[in-house]
Each structure stands twice: as structure tokens, then as C-alpha cells.
Scaffold this motif. Structure first.
Motif, PDB file in Angstrom:
ATOM      1  N   ILE A   1       1.143  -1.045  -0.086  1.00  0.00           N
ATOM      2  CA  ILE A   1       0.215  -0.610   0.201  1.00  0.00           C
ATOM      3  C   ILE A   1       0.907   0.971   0.347  1.00  0.00           C
ATOM      4  CG2 ILE A   1      -2.113   1.426   0.773  1.00  0.00           C
ATOM      5  CD1 ILE A   1      -2.622  -1.361  -0.079  1.00  0.00           C
ATOM      6  N   GLN A   2       0.751   1.952  -0.609  1.00  0.00           N
ATOM      7  CA  GLN A   2       1.697   2.988  -0.980  1.00  0.00           C
ATOM      8  C   GLN A   2       1.121   4.629  -0.719  1.00  0.00           C
ATOM      9  OE1 GLN A   2      -0.941   2.911  -3.152  1.00  0.00           O
ATOM     10  NE2 GLN A   2      -1.986   3.860  -3.123  1.00  0.00           N
ATOM     11  N   LYS A   3       2.565   5.286   0.401  1.00  0.00           N
ATOM     12  CA  LYS A   3       1.770   6.903   1.153  1.00  0.00           C
ATOM     13  C   LYS A   3       0.940   7.002   0.606  1.00  0.00           C
ATOM     14  CE  LYS A   3       5.466   9.078  -0.439  1.00  0.00           C
ATOM     15  NZ  LYS A   3       5.729   8.737  -1.759  1.00  0.00           N
ATOM     16  N   ASP A   4      -0.041   7.539  -1.311  1.00  0.00           N
ATOM     17  CA  ASP A   4      -0.159   8.510  -1.616  1.00  0.00           C
ATOM     18  C   ASP A   4      -1.612   7.619  -1.651  1.00  0.00           C
ATOM     19  OD1 ASP A   4       1.634  10.244  -2.066  1.00  0.00           O
ATOM     20  OD2 ASP A   4       2.130   9.427  -3.987  1.00  0.00           O
ATOM     21  N   LYS A   5      -2.578   7.820  -0.306  1.00  0.00           N
ATOM     22  CA  LYS A   5      -3.811   7.122  -0.433  1.00  0.00           C
ATOM     23  C   LYS A   5      -4.764   8.006  -0.747  1.00  0.00           C
ATOM     24  CE  LYS A   5      -2.100   4.356   3.656  1.00  0.00           C
ATOM     25  NZ  LYS A   5      -2.447   4.856   5.076  1.00  0.00           N
TER      26      LYS A   5
ATOM     27  N   GLN B   1      -7.608  10.105  -1.003  1.00  0.00           N
ATOM     28  CA  GLN B   1      -8.640  10.732   0.216  1.00  0.00           C
ATOM     29  C   GLN B   1     -10.124  10.753   0.916  1.00  0.00           C
ATOM     30  OE1 GLN B   1      -6.473  14.527  -0.648  1.00  0.00           O
ATOM     31  NE2 GLN B   1      -4.978  13.852  -0.925  1.00  0.00           N
TER      32      GLN B   1
ATOM     33  N   ASP C   1      -7.594   9.762   5.386  1.00  0.00           N
ATOM     34  CA  ASP C   1      -6.642   8.897   4.162  1.00  0.00           C
ATOM     35  C   ASP C   1      -7.135   7.255   4.859  1.00  0.00           C
ATOM     36  OD1 ASP C   1      -5.235   8.300   6.079  1.00  0.00           O
ATOM     37  OD2 ASP C   1      -3.313   9.710   4.277  1.00  0.00           O
ATOM     38  N   ASN C   2      -7.678   7.411   5.643  1.00  0.00           N
ATOM     39  CA  ASN C   2      -8.071   5.727   5.916  1.00  0.00           C
ATOM     40  C   ASN C   2      -9.533   5.493   5.344  1.00  0.00           C
ATOM     41  OD1 ASN C   2      -8.182   3.425   6.998  1.00  0.00           O
ATOM     42  ND2 ASN C   2      -9.354   4.243   9.575  1.00  0.00           N
TER      43      ASN C   2
ATOM     44  N   GLU D   1     -10.969   2.693   5.018  1.00  0.00           N
ATOM     45  CA  GLU D   1     -11.921   1.464   4.940  1.00  0.00           C
ATOM     46  C   GLU D   1     -13.103   1.441   4.912  1.00  0.00           C
ATOM     47  OE1 GLU D   1     -10.408  -1.997   8.474  1.00  0.00           O
ATOM     48  OE2 GLU D   1      -8.881  -0.120   7.399  1.00  0.00           O
TER      49      GLU D   1
ATOM     50  N   MET E   1      -8.157  -0.232  -2.875  1.00  0.00           N
ATOM     51  CA  MET E   1      -7.310   0.538  -1.861  1.00  0.00           C
ATOM     52  C   MET E   1      -5.895   0.975  -2.413  1.00  0.00           C
ATOM     53  SD  MET E   1      -8.945   1.108   0.806  1.00  0.00           S
ATOM     54  CE  MET E   1      -9.094   0.956   2.749  1.00  0.00           C
ATOM     55  N   MET E   2      -5.358   0.479  -3.364  1.00  0.00           N
ATOM     56  CA  MET E   2      -4.672   0.312  -3.757  1.00  0.00           C
ATOM     57  C   MET E   2      -4.256   1.333  -4.969  1.00  0.00           C
ATOM     58  SD  MET E   2      -2.747  -3.235  -4.384  1.00  0.00           S
ATOM     59  CE  MET E   2      -4.287  -4.405  -4.058  1.00  0.00           C
TER      60      MET E   2
ATOM     61  N   ARG F   1      -5.204   5.044  -6.086  1.00  0.00           N
ATOM     62  CA  ARG F   1      -5.955   7.155  -5.338  1.00  0.00           C
ATOM     63  C   ARG F   1      -6.749   8.115  -6.326  1.00  0.00           C
ATOM     64  NH1 ARG F   1       0.539   6.877  -8.108  1.00  0.00           N
ATOM     65  NH2 ARG F   1       1.078   5.868  -6.320  1.00  0.00           N
TER      66      ARG F   1
END
Length: 632
Positions: free
Chosen positions: A299-303, A305, A315-316, A318, A326-327, A329
Motif C-alpha cells: 500500500i503506497q503512501k499516497d492514499k 482521500q 485517508d483511512n 476502509e 485501496m491501492m 489514488r
């Protein structure tokens, strides 16, 4: 001037607010700007429906820091309040809302999923301020009011001399929160929470160069310099982000520019985007982007939003966005997502499940359209997106149902086939004697090269399936297609993989075969199960294969979520297929010199291991030495 006590059962709620929300101190700014935005948008609505005759104009929200006096000012040009409204909304409604929120959630304060999710509004100011003032003038023709409270239930309310419409909130910053008087800190928070708020937000000024108009006199020394510097408002937000517009208003370039705005540190362009826009049975807008992923499941840091009416929440995402997406952007904005509850409550909420299902459906529809409209382009992007779609097929039944029309299976020769095309194209040549279609695949083109070549010589098609979760996926597809089986190309000799009617005749008698097997087992390690096969005399004498079932279960166990319990730690199991029609088999059988026999067997086994990339370390060194001895 009136003074009074806020009617609250907790004698001093402020330390509680401060303590309870301690881990998310910074949200005070988001809350106060949100309130100012609401007040401005309500005024816009009233003027648009003719409810009031005041001029709406071009209102902004301004943030000012006075470092010396330790104050932050948040100023809006919205509805404003009368003294009676301050009494009602600040002393009664806002406060009871804060108290009720605390009552309900103080036991689960450690669940950061609820901290500051629009539960407390105005009173979050007391997380950072020891005293708060409100100076406000209503759009109605009534005197301005000045409310002050020092963090106890005591407050004062008196007339003020403010003449312009709107509200100014002054925070007297507490000693433990002085970091919020730094420009860089406030600038960071505005960029995080308020980047796309619908009303322009001013934070200081900046210098801009503007082009001088034609015809303006320019001094001779400045004739080459057609720009002049001016001081302008520093507006930190984009009030009309791409997701608030209709897809018809946006070009490909607009979507790409918005991606860069969201993720300034991303230098790779996204592959494509999906615009979400629904107003029934819930409200949801947003834009999701497929980045280049390859086989990387990290999972990358750029999620993605999550926003609520253009206010950043988290940016959670879920539960709102299906797990397999989730992968991706991008941005999802919905006023219908319940935010003042813990994360576990979020997933159980009916609206949330509907939103998640809608996003799944929308993504599937977009992928199908991309595939149909430009298959060639879709195939080029396949390896960058396949991991998301394969994961989606495993985790979401609704997605799995739709995916059959656009999910691709590449061949080792770079062709791309759908499952229906595989069934159609391969059935004639690759159906075995039991009427089952055998789909051959490789996990690694180089490591399994010799096996692929053998299969291609037979005219068979070999797929290249190399993602980390492929074992799980083919298991699922086989379950839904009883007349089809996937077999990795190195799991048995090619004639055994797709068994046809004819069986080759062995040159060796049963006694000779028994004798050969006994000799072989003297020198073959226990990890290999010896299997005598009557193959074409030109086929390799020794072939190492890995049984499909055992290997697949082991892989599924290792990649989680399936396979047999504990099989991930099982040692590797191999079959050694020995071709009884090869000259080497005859040589081993007829050689009565045990030492020469051992050399032949070891050399042949090492060659077979070499073709499977299994010869390493000490064994490789011994093999090289033995090979040089043989060619001396």
C-alpha cells in the motif's frame, strides 16, 4: 453586557475536551474554517432564493496570526449572528452537542477513528486556546455581539462595534499550543484540511509578477522588463476542484492536472481515471485514479482521500472504498458518510455498504468500457493494473461476476486472451482424453523456458501468470468451470499434462524397469520421487517436475488466505521423470560399474536440476568439476 453560565452538567468540560481530543489537536482549525464556510454558503443560499436583499459579493475566509499577542484570528463574511443567536447556538446547542459527544465516546477515546470527526465543531477551539472571543454581526439589521469565554463555564456577552457582516473568532493560544502561532504550522494544516474548501481562504499575502499593459509608459532601462511586482492575497485553496464538476466539463489534461494537485510528489502519470457522480440513493462524488502498480501489492503512501463537502476528513477509507481498490489514488466526497462513530461502526452502516458496492460497480463498468473502446491500449496497461483486478476477483463477488468480460490472461508470446477466448481457442488442441480443457501456464518465462519450449513444440498455448496471488485465483476459476483445469507447465512431462488416447510403448521390460528404478534410487536424494515414463526417444532423459496440487497449496499458504493449514512451511516436493526410451536409461541399466553408474545418474540429475534453476552452491561446484572431468 450580560454574563452567565453555560448550562452543562459536567462542571468543567474544557479540560475534558482538551484531554479527550489531545491526539488530534490540530483539527480545531478545520472545524472553525468549516463553520465559517457553512455560514458563508448559507448566506449564498438565502440571497439566491431572494430570502434577503444583502449583497453576497465575493466573500473569503481569512486566517491571521498575531505572534506577539499569541492570537489567531479566523474571519468570515458569512451570515453572522445576533446576540440571541450567539446565546442559542454557542451557549446551548454547540455546547450540548459537545457534551453529548463526550458522554457517548469518552470510553473509546483511544480509537483515533472518531477523534475530531465533526463531533465538536466550535468547541474544539478550546483544545488550543485558553480564551476564545467571538465578534459577530448578523446580515440582519441588528447590533453586533461580542462573546468571551476563558475555558470555564463562565461567559460574557456584550455589544460590539463591528460594522461589517460576518464573524471573527479570536483564539488566545495556550502555552502548551504555541506551535500553532508558526506560519509554517498553520500553512501545513490549511494545505492538509482546507485545500479544496468551497470558499477562498486567505492566509497572508504574496508577491506576484504581472505583465504590464500595452500602451503603459516604461522607463528606457525597464524596456526589457515587461513585468511589475504586486502584492496579492495568498489564497491557499482551490474552491472548485475537478471532482465537483461534471465529467463533460473536464478534459484528459484537467484530470491529469488534478492528479498532480493531489499528489505533487508523484512524477508518473496515472493510467486512467474513474469519475464518480451519484445523487441517489446517497450523495457521492469523486475521482479515482489507477496508478502504475505492476506486481507490487504494497500500500503506497499516497492514499485515497475522503472529504465531506470538500472538507478533508481522513485517508483511512476502509469500508467506504472496497478493499481491493485501496491501492488506487484519488478523492471520494460524500456528505452521507457517518463520521462521528468509530471505524467498526462505519462498516456496518447501510449507506457505507451501498457506497462501497456502487464504487465496485462503477470501476467494473469503466474497465469494461476501456477494454471495449480500445483493447490494444487496455492490453498495454494490463500488467500495471492486473494485481488490483485479480485481488478484486478474489475478494468481491460482484466484481468477479463482471470481470470475466475484461480480465486478461497473457501468453508467453505476448498475446492477451479473455477466459472465453481461452476456452474457444484452446479447446481443440488442449482437451485431454477425459474431455477436460487443460490450460498450461508458466510462472516465470526464464526459469521454465525448456518446459515452455517443449509445450510449444506440441502446438500448445502457454499462459504467463506471474502475480503473487495467481494460485488463489485459478483455484476459484476452476471451481466455477468444472471442465477446465490450470496446470503449470513444469508440473509433469508434457504428455502427462495433456493425456491423449495414445500411450507410448516402453523399450524396457517390466523386470528391466524394476532393476533401473532400484539402481536410480541408490543415488537419487529422498526429496525426489522417481517416476518411470515411456516417452518419445528424443525427449529429455531426466525431467524434474513439481506436482501442481502440492506446489499450488504451498503457494496459497504462503500468500495467505487459503491452501492447507501449515503447508507454507512444507519442504519442496519434486518428481523425477525418467524416460525409459532414452539411451541414457539403457546405459544406466547396462552399466555394471557402480561408480560409473553413480556418475551417470548424478550428472543427469544435475542437468535436470540446472534446467529448473535448482542447482546451487556445493552441488553446482561438484557438477562443474565432474563435467570438466568428463570432457578431458
Amino acid at each position: 453586557m450580560t454574563t452567565g453560565k453555560i448550562n452543562v452538567s459536567v462542571e468543567n468540560i474544557f479540560p475534558l475536551i482538551k484531554k479527550f481530543l489531545y491526539s488530534d489537536h490540530e483539527i480545531f482549525l478545520r472545524e472553525l474554517i468549516s463553520n465559517g464556510t457553512d455560514a458563508t454558503l448559507k448566506l449564498k443560499h438565502l440571497t439566491s432564493i431572494g430570502e434577503t436583499k444583502v449583497e453576497y459579493g465575493n466573500p473569503i475566509i481569512e486566517i491571521k496570526i498575531d505572534k506577539e499577542a499569541k492570537k489567531i484570528h479566523i474571519i468570515d463574511q458569512g451570515l453572522g449572528m445576533t446576540a440571541d443567536e450567539v446565546e442559542k447556538y454557542i451557549n446551548q446547542v454547540a455546547f450540548s452537542g459537545a457534551e453529548e459527544f463526550l458522554d457517548k465516546y469518552k470510553d473509546s477515546a483511544k480509537d483515533s477513528g472518531i477523534i475530531g470527526h465533526f463531533g465538536l465543531g466550535f468547541y474544539s477551539a478550546f483544545m488550543v486556546a485558553e480564551k476564545v472571543e467571538i465578534i459577530t454581526k448578523s446580515y440582519k439589521d441588528e447590533p453586533a455581539a461580542h462573546w468571551t469565554c476563558d475555558g470555564s463555564p463562565e461567559f460574557t456577552l456584550e455589544p460590539a462595534d463591528k460594522t461589517s457582516r460576518g464573524t471573527e473568532i479570536i483564539l488566545h493560544i495556550a502555552e502548551d499550543s504555541l506551535e500553532f502561532l508558526e506560519d509554517s504550522k498553520i500553512s501545513g494544516l490549511l494545505n492538509k484540511y482546507n485545500k479544496f474548501m468551497p470558499i477562498p481562504i486567505k492566509f497572508g499575502t504574496k508577491t506576484e509578477k504581472i505583465e504590464q499593459k500595452k500602451g503603459e509608459e516604461v522607463a528606457p532601462e525597464d524596456k526589457d522588463n515587461i513585468f511589475t511586482e504586486v502584492e496579492v492575497d495568498n489564497i491557499i485553496n482551490n474552491p472548485n476542484p475537478a471532482w465537483t464538476k461534471q465529467p463533460t466539463e473536464l478534459s484528459d489534461e484537467d484530470y491529469k492536472n488534478f492528479y498532480r494537485e493531489l499528489y505533487p510528489m508523484q512524477f508518473e502519470e496515472p493510467l486512467f481515471n474513474i469519475h464518480l457522480n451519484v445523487d441517489y440513493p446517497f450523495n457521492l462524488t469523486g475521482i479515482l485514479y489507477f496508478p502504475k502498480l505492476g506486481t507490487d501489492m504494497q500500500i503506497q503512501k499516497d492514499k485515497i482521500q475522503l472529504y465531506q463537502n470538500q472538507v478533508y476528513v481522513t485517508d483511512n477509507v476502509e469500508g467506504i472504498v472496497p478493499e481491493f481498490l485501496m491501492m488506487l489514488r484519488g478523492v471520494v466526497d460524500s456528505p452521507d458518510i457517518p463520521l462521528n462513530v468509530s471505524r467498526s461502526g462505519l462498516q456496518a452502516d447501510g449507506a457505507v455498504k451501498k457506497i462501497s458496492n456502487y464504487i465496485t460497480r462503477k470501476v467494473a463498468d469503466k474497465l469494461k468500457a476501456l477494454f471495449t473502446e480500445n483493447r490494444e491500449d487496455f492490453e498495454k496497461k494490463w500488467n500495471d493494473i492486473k494485481i488490483v483486478l485479480e485481488y478484486g476477483m478474489l475478494s468481491e463477488d460482484k466484481f468477479y461476476e463482471k470481470a470475466g468480460t475484461f480480465v486478461l490472461y497473457p501468453t508467453v508470446d505476448g498475446k492477451y486472451l479473455t477466459l472465453d477466448e481461452i476456452k474457444e481457442n484452446l479447446k481443440e488442441n488442449q482437451t485431454n482424453k477425459d474431455g477436460k480443457l487443460v490450460v498450461l501456464y508458466a510462472g516465470n518465462k526464464d526459469a521454465q523456458h525448456s518446459y515452455i519450449e517443449t509445450a510449444k513444440e506440441k502446438g500448445y498455448e502457454v499462459l504467463l501468470l506471474d502475480s503473487p496471488i495467481i494460485s488463489h485465483l485459478i483455484q476459484k476459476i476452476e471451481g466455477d468451470n468444472q471442465d477446465l483445469t490450470f496446470v503449470r507447465v513444469d508440473s509433469d512431462h508434457i504428455d502427462n499434462l495433456i493425456k491423449k488416447e495414445e500411450t507410448a510403448i516402453s523399450k524396457l521390460s517390466d523386470e528391466e524397469k524394476e532393476s533401473l528404478k532400484t539402481s536410480l534410487e541408490l543415488f537419487i536424494p529422498k526429496a525426489y520421487s522417481v517416476q518411470l515414463e515411456a516417452l518419445d526417444s528424443h525427449a529429455s532423459p531426466f525431467i524434474i517436475t513439481q506436482p501442481e496440487f502440492m506446489r499450488r497449496m504451498k503457494e496459497m499458504s504462503q500468500s495467505g488466505g487459503g491452501g492447507m493449514f501449515g503447508m507454507g512451511n512444507m519442504p519442496e516436493m519434486y518428481n523425477l521423470v525418467v524416460n525409459t526410451n532414452s539411451e541414457l536409461a539403457t546405459s544406466i541399466l547396462n552399466n555394471k560399474d557402480k561408480s560409473a553408474q553413480e556418475n551417470l545418474v548424478k550428472q543427469a540429475l544435475d542437468l535436470a536440476k540446472l534446467s529448473q534453476n535448482l542447482l546451487k552452491g556445493e552441488e553446482l561446484t561438484a557438477f562443474v568439476k565432474r563435467s570438466f572431468e568428463l570432457i578431458k
